[in-house]
Motif scaffolding. Structure first.
Motif, PDB file in Angstrom:
ATOM      1  N   VAL A  51       0.878  -1.577  -0.100  1.00 20.04           N
ATOM      2  CA  VAL A  51       0.181  -0.136  -0.327  1.00 20.04           C
ATOM      3  C   VAL A  51       0.834   1.546  -0.102  1.00 20.04           C
ATOM      4  N   ASP A  52       0.742   1.579  -0.998  1.00 20.87           N
ATOM      5  CA  ASP A  52       1.776   3.753  -1.660  1.00 20.87           C
ATOM      6  C   ASP A  52       1.428   3.986   0.040  1.00 20.87           C
ATOM      7  N   GLU A  53       0.000   4.263   0.593  1.00 24.10           N
ATOM      8  CA  GLU A  53       0.220   5.303   1.822  1.00 24.10           C
ATOM      9  C   GLU A  53       0.331   4.357   3.019  1.00 24.10           C
ATOM     10  N   ALA A  54       1.465   3.554   2.987  1.00 25.08           N
ATOM     11  CA  ALA A  54       2.141   2.478   4.341  1.00 25.08           C
ATOM     12  C   ALA A  54       2.545   1.928   4.221  1.00 25.08           C
ATOM     13  N   PRO A  55       4.064   2.610   3.659  1.00 29.05           N
ATOM     14  CA  PRO A  55       5.322   2.213   3.351  1.00 29.05           C
ATOM     15  C   PRO A  55       5.730   0.574   4.041  1.00 29.05           C
ATOM     16  N   GLY A  56       6.165  -0.378   3.827  1.00 27.98           N
ATOM     17  CA  GLY A  56       7.185  -1.061   4.814  1.00 27.98           C
ATOM     18  C   GLY A  56       6.022  -2.462   4.754  1.00 27.98           C
ATOM     19  N   PHE A  57       4.969  -1.795   4.633  1.00 29.68           N
ATOM     20  CA  PHE A  57       4.505  -3.462   5.027  1.00 29.68           C
ATOM     21  C   PHE A  57       4.215  -4.101   3.832  1.00 29.68           C
ATOM     22  N   ARG A  58       3.980  -5.512   3.894  1.00 29.89           N
ATOM     23  CA  ARG A  58       4.594  -6.434   2.489  1.00 29.89           C
ATOM     24  C   ARG A  58       3.386  -7.147   3.303  1.00 29.89           C
ATOM     25  N   TRP A  59       1.647  -7.805   2.691  1.00 29.94           N
ATOM     26  CA  TRP A  59       0.915  -8.616   2.783  1.00 29.94           C
ATOM     27  C   TRP A  59       1.154  -9.872   1.833  1.00 29.94           C
ATOM     28  N   ASP A  60       1.389 -11.477   2.169  1.00 29.74           N
ATOM     29  CA  ASP A  60       0.937 -12.512   1.268  1.00 29.74           C
ATOM     30  C   ASP A  60      -0.385 -11.948   1.258  1.00 29.74           C
ATOM     31  N   THR A  61      -1.492 -12.779   0.039  1.00 37.04           N
ATOM     32  CA  THR A  61      -2.899 -12.557   0.017  1.00 37.04           C
ATOM     33  C   THR A  61      -3.575 -13.756  -0.590  1.00 37.04           C
ATOM     34  N   PRO A  63      -1.946 -18.472   0.516  1.00 35.42           N
ATOM     35  CA  PRO A  63      -1.606 -19.284   1.705  1.00 35.42           C
ATOM     36  C   PRO A  63      -0.127 -18.983   2.612  1.00 35.42           C
ATOM     37  N   SER A  64      -0.699 -19.489   3.562  1.00 36.66           N
ATOM     38  CA  SER A  64       0.662 -18.661   4.425  1.00 36.66           C
ATOM     39  C   SER A  64       1.146 -20.093   5.734  1.00 36.66           C
ATOM     40  N   TRP A  65       0.616 -20.896   5.238  1.00 38.81           N
ATOM     41  CA  TRP A  65       1.087 -22.542   6.152  1.00 38.81           C
ATOM     42  C   TRP A  65       2.075 -23.387   4.977  1.00 38.81           C
ATOM     43  N   TYR A  66       2.825 -23.739   5.465  1.00 42.78           N
ATOM     44  CA  TYR A  66       4.258 -24.264   4.324  1.00 42.78           C
ATOM     45  C   TYR A  66       3.941 -25.219   5.484  1.00 42.78           C
ATOM     46  N   LEU A  67       3.328 -26.899   4.186  1.00 41.19           N
ATOM     47  CA  LEU A  67       3.467 -27.696   5.148  1.00 41.19           C
ATOM     48  C   LEU A  67       3.780 -29.313   3.861  1.00 41.19           C
ATOM     49  N   MET A  68       3.952 -29.786   4.433  1.00 42.21           N
ATOM     50  CA  MET A  68       4.683 -30.774   3.708  1.00 42.21           C
ATOM     51  C   MET A  68       5.121 -31.009   2.384  1.00 42.21           C
ATOM     52  N   PRO A  69       6.822 -30.652   2.986  1.00 42.20           N
ATOM     53  CA  PRO A  69       7.762 -29.654   2.840  1.00 42.20           C
ATOM     54  C   PRO A  69       8.101 -30.817   1.750  1.00 42.20           C
ATOM     55  N   ASP A  70       8.859 -32.409   2.393  1.00 38.33           N
ATOM     56  CA  ASP A  70       8.877 -33.559   1.229  1.00 38.33           C
ATOM     57  C   ASP A  70       7.779 -33.274  -0.297  1.00 38.33           C
ATOM     58  N   ALA A  71       7.052 -32.704  -0.556  1.00 41.11           N
ATOM     59  CA  ALA A  71       6.491 -31.756  -2.156  1.00 41.11           C
ATOM     60  C   ALA A  71       6.778 -30.784  -2.721  1.00 41.11           C
ATOM     61  N   PHE A  72       8.156 -30.125  -1.549  1.00 40.85           N
ATOM     62  CA  PHE A  72       8.516 -28.750  -2.667  1.00 40.85           C
ATOM     63  C   PHE A  72       9.963 -29.769  -2.729  1.00 40.85           C
ATOM     64  N   ARG A 227       6.900 -25.011   9.534  1.00 42.41           N
ATOM     65  CA  ARG A 227       8.150 -23.982   8.401  1.00 42.41           C
ATOM     66  C   ARG A 227       7.267 -22.797   7.695  1.00 42.41           C
ATOM     67  N   TYR A 228       8.422 -21.964   7.654  1.00 37.26           N
ATOM     68  CA  TYR A 228       8.237 -20.371   7.413  1.00 37.26           C
ATOM     69  C   TYR A 228       9.389 -19.946   5.703  1.00 37.26           C
ATOM     70  N   PRO A 229       8.370 -20.166   4.694  1.00 44.03           N
ATOM     71  CA  PRO A 229       9.712 -19.612   3.439  1.00 44.03           C
ATOM     72  C   PRO A 229      10.060 -18.053   4.260  1.00 44.03           C
ATOM     73  N   VAL A 230      11.363 -17.529   4.119  1.00 37.60           N
ATOM     74  CA  VAL A 230      11.828 -16.158   4.433  1.00 37.60           C
ATOM     75  C   VAL A 230      11.237 -15.338   2.942  1.00 37.60           C
ATOM     76  N   GLY A 231      10.815 -14.776   3.828  1.00 42.19           N
ATOM     77  CA  GLY A 231       9.873 -13.637   2.535  1.00 42.19           C
ATOM     78  C   GLY A 231       8.337 -14.015   2.404  1.00 42.19           C
ATOM     79  N   GLY A 232       7.849 -14.728   3.391  1.00 39.71           N
ATOM     80  CA  GLY A 232       6.369 -14.548   2.537  1.00 39.71           C
ATOM     81  C   GLY A 232       6.206 -16.074   1.435  1.00 39.71           C
ATOM     82  N   PHE A 233       5.284 -16.534   1.375  1.00 39.88           N
ATOM     83  CA  PHE A 233       4.746 -17.159  -0.015  1.00 39.88           C
ATOM     84  C   PHE A 233       5.251 -16.457  -1.333  1.00 39.88           C
TER      85      PHE A 233
END
Length: 546
Positions: A51-61, A63-72, A227-233
């Protein structure tokens, strides 16, 4: 329908996870691949918002759960690389926090031993029973991966197997018992039952409609860990996009597919069983796609095969003529679209230690929550929304998603899959009042249940998404946010097929087809397209690398 001649060219519709992964695998196979995406960026539902008026914020919109690591891990090894080389991962401990109405919060530790100790501390004997439950979940997970996920269901190999044969009785029980009833055999405490059955929501379903076979999901979070992928999904999408382009795939954004082009071949020798098991010859052959470019021109891209990773309902009912639809509109009337969601992205001033990276709020009696989403209006509710909601606070792990001294929150509220609930404020200038009221109620609930009484006053930026956004931006059937529910009649081969019944050379991938919803399933669906093109009827993952 299985290809006998390897394709030289392919057009892929959609640059979400499934589209990018399919592009990567086919390009690695030596196919000349072009991906066409109607949005201006890649990722699809796994998107990102600033959002331009809120610099520094970034949202994934998405998936946010990193499950089944073997598939990746398997996908990246197929591409000749590794997860470690492409994505930075952090293990979350606690894996998540649970607030059940009327009870103090519970932190679910990372790993089986910690989870067993938590269960035992709440209900004597539950720790040992959790071990039995997770042993069963791990066995079901292994069978699913080896026999039922990485398959096109074009052969009987997944079923005619000694390993499966020995478990027919167990599998029958798991398929005919609900996840809710199965978990109740192991634990009595409502909080523990909720921990074991909430993964049904990841499957776009409700615990009493989800086959107990899917208790395998508890293996993915309580055994394998979260797990969490650094930088989000966003970082994960960038990694898949990167390996696809590295393999030679061309990705074209801001190109909307108008239709799938075909040519008739009434003497086709290709045949496919219809929904009644009768062999029917295909009526046409896919020749490419017609697209509306970002410059406003209409162009035709030709290819030997077309892989649609768009919503299956949109593919069938909007991109094909009536006589070439394997799944006509009347078929969809019998299907469960899964839930819709209202998403709320918040930037909050100050720390929020009351929330973990992943936090779940569960109503004490949550049947009414699922009724509100799946069964129509609930008499005692002003709003058509669940009170069991999910909150992600990635700023707990990733300092780059919020400015210093602030928190980043992503709130997911299940609602009915119905575009008439309206748009949110993220992309529409005039958000629907009902979407905003649902968001307001969720913020008040979070404040009340977690003890952050001044949460609303500390919000410095807020954006929302509603079912109409999913319908408009992603052509999602009924505005569903995840994909068709994993009920018994919508699982495995009953979910559909990854190839058109009527159009030779047209294939499907993504959350709305087999094997199902979620980012790992999208990766697997991409691999199953490659197996289909190879004529590979085996049920196991492909050897690594390609």
């Amino acid at each position: 329908m299985t290809s006998t001649t390897p394709p030289r060219t392919a057009v892929i519709i959609g640059a979400g996870v499934a589209g990018l992964a399919t592009a990567a695998l086919l390009a690695r196979e030596g196919v000349s691949v072009t991906v066409v995406e109607q949005g201006s960026t890649v990722g699809g539902r796994a998107g990102t918002l600033t959002v331009d008026e809120a610099p520094g914020f970034r949202w994934d919109t998405g998936p946010s759960w990193y499950l089944m690591p073997d598939a990746f891990d398997h996908f990246f090894r197929l591409m000749g690389t590794s997860t470690d080389a492409e994505v930075g991962l952090k293990t979350l401990d606690p894996a998540y926090r649970v607030y059940t109405e009327g009870h103090p919060p519970l932190d679910v530790p990372a790993g089986r031993d910690g989870a067993a100790a938590l269960f035992e501390s709440i209900e004597p004997g539950a720790g040992a029973r959790l071990g039995e439950y997770l042993d069963s979940a791990a066995d079901a997970y292994r069978i699913a991966v080896e026999r039922f996920l990485y398959t096109t269901f074009t052969g009987a190999g997944g079923f005619v197997n000694r390993d499966v044969g020995r478990r027919l009785g167990v599998l029958s029980t798991l398929l005919t018992t609900s996840l809710e009833d199965f978990a109740a055999r192991y634990v009595d405490d409502v909080r523990l039952r909720q921990i074991l059955t909430y993964p049904a929501v990841f499957l776009s379903s409700r615990p009493d409609d989800t086959p107990a076979l899917y208790h395998l999901m508890s293996h993915t979070d309580l055994d394998q860990g979260v797990r969490y992928p650094v930088g989000g999904f966003t970082a994960l999408v960038e990694a898949i996009d990167r390996v696809a382009r590295r393999a030679g795939a061309v990705v074209c954004t801001s190109n909307r597919v108008l239709r799938i082009t075909t040519e008739d071949h009434p003497r086709s020798t290709q045949a496919f069983p219809d929904r009644f098991g009768r062999l029917r010859p295909t009526k046409a052959r896919a020749t490419g796609v017609q697209v509306l470019t970002g410059e406003g021109t209409v162009e035709t891209l030709t290819a030997d095969v077309v892989v649609s990773c768009a919503d299956l309902h949109h593919t069938e009912t909007a991109l094909l003529p009536t006589h070439l639809r394997s799944y006509p509109e009347r078929w969809w009337g019998t299907r469960n679209p899964g839930p819709g969601t209202v998403l709320v992205m918040l930037g909050v001033r100050g720390a929020l230690p009351q929330l973990a990276h992943h936090t779940l709020l569960f109503s004490r009696e949550w049947d009414a929550d699922f009724d509100a989403v799946f069964a129509g209006p609930v008499a005692d509710r002003e709003l058509p929304a669940s009170r069991s909601i999910y909150i992600s606070k990635p700023s707990a792990t990733d300092p780059d998603v919020a400015p210093e001294g602030h928190e980043n929150l992503f709130v997911l509220i299940p609602v009915p899959a119905d575009p008439q609930l309206g748009h949110g404020s993220a992309y529409a200038p005039h958000p629907a009042p009902l979407v905003e009221r649902i968001a307001d109620a969720a913020i008040k609930q979070i404040a009340r249940w977690t003890g952050v009484d001044d949460l609303a006053e500390r919000i410095v930026v807020r954006r929302t998404l509603g079912p109409a956004d999913f319908s408009g931006r992603y052509n999602a059937w009924h505005g569903g946010s995840i994909g068709p529910a994993h009920t018994l009649g919508q699982s495995a081969f009953l979910r559909g097929t990854n190839a058109s019944h009527l159009v030779d050379g047209l294939y499907y991938a993504g959350a709305t087809t087999v094997p199902g919803v979620g980012v790992p399933m999208c990766l697997i669906s991409a691999e199953n397209v490659l197996k289909r093109l190879r004529g590979d009827r085996t049920p196991a993952p492909l050897p690594e690398p390609i």
